[in-house]
Motif scaffolding. Structure first.
Motif: not given
Lengths: 229, 229
Positions: A104-105, A107-108, A112-115, A161, A187, B104-105, B107-108, B189, B206, B209
């Motif tokens: 789950n994490l 896939r989230a 993630y747009r911020g990356f 990651i 994480f 996904n997030l 659930r994680a 974000p 972000g 990272l």
């Protein structure tokens, strides 16, 4: 693979110091981005310092360390300082990353747009679960951990990651490092040991919630004071 | 619902200052936990300060603000300071949280051990997707956003964790606040506006990272220096 004397600096005193200094650079960059959005061309060390709760002297010291000197009465040019902070931070170019752990994490994080916005590209995804083998997420095929050795150099994956459970994190980190990855973003809520040549950043989501709890507590205390006063 | 003059403090200068100070308190707590694990009973402000890259004066100032005074030559008692920092941070008691967004997030995060370990309990989960309605994750049934109004007071949910896309974040935040939530931890974000009485912490993955990229860049520069020297 990690010996007691080459534990990741994240877990040592030196690591904490370095982390605090680096975080300040990122915060300066965020501030400069904000100033640029509102159309500011110049900023003084005092103006940069105050919103961050730092002294102007601290800012001048940090920036002088990287060769930047504001002029008294004129300050720093927002665009110039921004671009050179990006250079110092190493985010003036794209970085290729592996994602390990496609639960789950994972896939989230893939979505993630911020990356992507900051130039981080996840170029390969790995999971040890055979049930996920060859499945595709966000256009990427899930690979087994055995493929790390081949794909890390081939795709020039510098970062990994880690979105794996705590009890798998160290072993997965070891395999990524052996394959040539030089930076880990973990994480997993556990400490990761790595040789001194490998950078490790652990994301502590519990700490973020703690910050929130503190702010709520403080606001309540202030409200009590106000209604008593 | 948010007006220009009651924007969340997170986006203002005051918010940055407060955030820096709070983060220091959390870092002191982490340091004290570490010292306790290695059996230390006392610590000086200098010893607390150095690993964090801060001055002993800064530490003394921060702790004096909350009524703690180390004695010259004796320092602080690790256990006492730890327990009172927990009190100041508001993490000396459990907090009930809602999770909004069960993708996904979400659930994680539901399975994230670091939350439970620090006393944060997710007691209800919400999603606006009708396809998820009544499904169960980690023993909790997915509720629609309309149930916020009823369940926030009933389950005493003080915090909400927002694991929703950026474009839904503000609306979801508004609904949670209207239902009575007083603290938001947002993973979207994007900036969240909230009344001054509501605390907002945004997790910027972000930025994490970026910290990693910097450390890898620095280590490479050091290696180049060493091989040139």
């Amino acid at each position: 693979m990690a010996k007691a004397d080459d534990l990741d600096s994240e877990t040592t005193a030196v690591g904490e110091t370095r982390r605090a200094a680096t975080l300040r650079l990122s915060l300066y960059l965020r501030q400069l981005e904000r100033l640029e959005r509102i159309g500011r061309a110049r900023v003084s060390s005092k103006e940069l310092a105050e919103p961050l709760g730092l002294s102007a002297a601290q800012i001048r010291k940090d920036l002088a360390y990287f060769g930047h000197f504001g002029q008294a009465g004129v300050g720093y040019e927002v665009a110039v300082l921004q671009s050179s902070l990006r250079g110092v931070l190493g985010v003036d170019r794209p970085w290729n990353a592996a994602l390990i752990g496609v639960g789950n994490l994972g896939r989230a994080l893939l979505g993630y747009r911020g990356f992507v916005d900051r130039g981080f590209r996840i170029r390969a995804i790995f999971d040890r679960d055979p049930a996920l083998a060859s499945k595709r997420f966000h256009g990427l095929e899930v690979r087994g951990l055995n493929d790390l050795k081949r794909l890390v150099p081939k795709l020039q994956l510098e970062l990994a990651i880690l979105a794996v459970p705590a009890d798998a994190a160290q072993e997965v980190a070891n395999r990524a490092i052996k394959a040539g990855v030089v930076g880990l973003l973990s994480f997993a809520p556990t400490a990761i040991s790595a040789p001194a040549s490998v950078a490790v950043v652990s994301v502590d989501l519990g700490l973020q919630l703690e910050q929130l709890a503190f702010r709520v507590s403080q606001q309540r205390a202030n409200q009590r004071k106000q209604s008593a006063g």
